[in-house]
Design a protein around this motif. Structure first.
Motif, PDB file in Angstrom:
ATOM      1  N   LYS A  79       7.639   4.277  12.315  1.00  0.00           N
ATOM      2  CA  LYS A  79       8.807   3.683  11.675  1.00  0.00           C
ATOM      3  C   LYS A  79       8.526   2.218  11.394  1.00  0.00           C
ATOM      4  N   ARG A  80       9.035   1.749  10.266  1.00  0.00           N
ATOM      5  CA  ARG A  80       8.845   0.351   9.931  1.00  0.00           C
ATOM      6  C   ARG A  80       9.639  -0.508  10.898  1.00  0.00           C
ATOM      7  N   ALA A  81       9.055  -1.638  11.255  1.00  0.00           N
ATOM      8  CA  ALA A  81       9.760  -2.590  12.104  1.00  0.00           C
ATOM      9  C   ALA A  81      10.668  -3.425  11.206  1.00  0.00           C
ATOM     10  N   GLY A 101       0.383   4.128   3.917  1.00  0.00           N
ATOM     11  CA  GLY A 101       1.331   4.511   2.886  1.00  0.00           C
ATOM     12  C   GLY A 101       2.725   4.115   3.292  1.00  0.00           C
ATOM     13  N   CYS A 102       3.438   3.501   2.387  1.00  0.00           N
ATOM     14  CA  CYS A 102       4.808   3.069   2.651  1.00  0.00           C
ATOM     15  C   CYS A 102       5.749   3.921   1.805  1.00  0.00           C
ATOM     16  N   ILE A 103       6.712   4.536   2.459  1.00  0.00           N
ATOM     17  CA  ILE A 103       7.789   5.223   1.737  1.00  0.00           C
ATOM     18  C   ILE A 103       8.873   4.176   1.562  1.00  0.00           C
ATOM     19  N   CYS A 104       8.854   3.554   0.428  1.00  0.00           N
ATOM     20  CA  CYS A 104       9.637   2.337   0.228  1.00  0.00           C
ATOM     21  C   CYS A 104      11.141   2.568   0.342  1.00  0.00           C
ATOM     22  N   GLU A 105      11.617   3.661  -0.226  1.00  0.00           N
ATOM     23  CA  GLU A 105      13.046   3.969  -0.136  1.00  0.00           C
ATOM     24  C   GLU A 105      13.203   5.314   0.546  1.00  0.00           C
ATOM     25  N   ARG A 123       2.000  -7.383   2.051  1.00  0.00           N
ATOM     26  CA  ARG A 123       3.377  -7.115   1.649  1.00  0.00           C
ATOM     27  C   ARG A 123       3.392  -5.957   0.674  1.00  0.00           C
ATOM     28  N   CYS A 124       4.248  -4.994   0.960  1.00  0.00           N
ATOM     29  CA  CYS A 124       4.427  -3.867   0.057  1.00  0.00           C
ATOM     30  C   CYS A 124       5.300  -4.311  -1.118  1.00  0.00           C
ATOM     31  N   GLU A 125       5.314  -3.498  -2.171  1.00  0.00           N
ATOM     32  CA  GLU A 125       6.135  -3.822  -3.337  1.00  0.00           C
ATOM     33  C   GLU A 125       7.622  -3.849  -2.998  1.00  0.00           C
ATOM     34  N   CYS A 126       8.003  -3.126  -1.940  1.00  0.00           N
ATOM     35  CA  CYS A 126       9.414  -3.089  -1.542  1.00  0.00           C
ATOM     36  C   CYS A 126       9.801  -4.307  -0.706  1.00  0.00           C
ATOM     37  N   GLY A 127       8.850  -5.118  -0.307  1.00  0.00           N
ATOM     38  CA  GLY A 127       9.163  -6.336   0.428  1.00  0.00           C
ATOM     39  C   GLY A 127       8.821  -6.307   1.902  1.00  0.00           C
TER      40      GLY A 127
HETATM   41 ZN   LIG Z   1       7.073  -0.155   0.546  1.00  0.00          ZN
END
Ligand SMILES: [Zn+2]
Length: 141
Positions: A79-81, A101-105, A123-127
């Protein structure tokens, strides 16, 4: 013709030298690892079990599962912190870089894949920010 033969033979020689140097680079195996565990028949079984037949990464994974670690390569999703620059999501790896891999939304159907390098928060595109840390090295025997 002679140049072609020379090129072919030198290429084969170079390839064999490269492979032998890679094999020597890893060094001798650690004495803590029992190299023959499971490889000999016992009173319970007549032939070696699956652990006895496995080598390399597969053997490491089987030994880790036997020791109670069901995720020896840190492949399970985390899980993202908070995800800020000061408190990034920590990802571990024994290597200098790792693909994540980031599941942004929450409802996203795609995964945003990227490399994270040690010492460089990414930094991912989602921030959200990610940072690579050293994974604890575990040996199983
Ligand atoms: Zn992301």
């Amino acid at each position: 013709m002679a140049a072609s033969l020379w090129r072919t033979s030198s290429c084969i020689l170079r390839r064999s030298l490269t492979i032998s140097s890679v094999r020597c680079a890893s060094g001798p195996p650690s004495k803590a690892v029992d190299q023959h565990k499971g490889k000999f028949p016992s009173d319970d079984c007549q032939i070696p079990d699956s652990l006895g037949h496995s080598v390399g990464v597969e053997r490491y994974e089987l030994l880790a599962k036997e020791a109670g670690n069901d995720d020896p390569f840190q492949m399970k999703p985390i899980k993202r912190a908070k995800g800020t620059f000061d408190e990034p999501t920590i990802v571990t790896s024994p290597n200098a870089k790792r693909m994540i891999g980031c599941i942004c939304e929450e409802d996203s159907l795609t995964i945003n894949w990227m490399y994270v390098h040690k010492g460089e928060p990414k930094r991912c595109e989602c921030g959200y920010w990610f940072k690579l840390a050293d994974a604890p090295v575990q040996e199983y025997n």
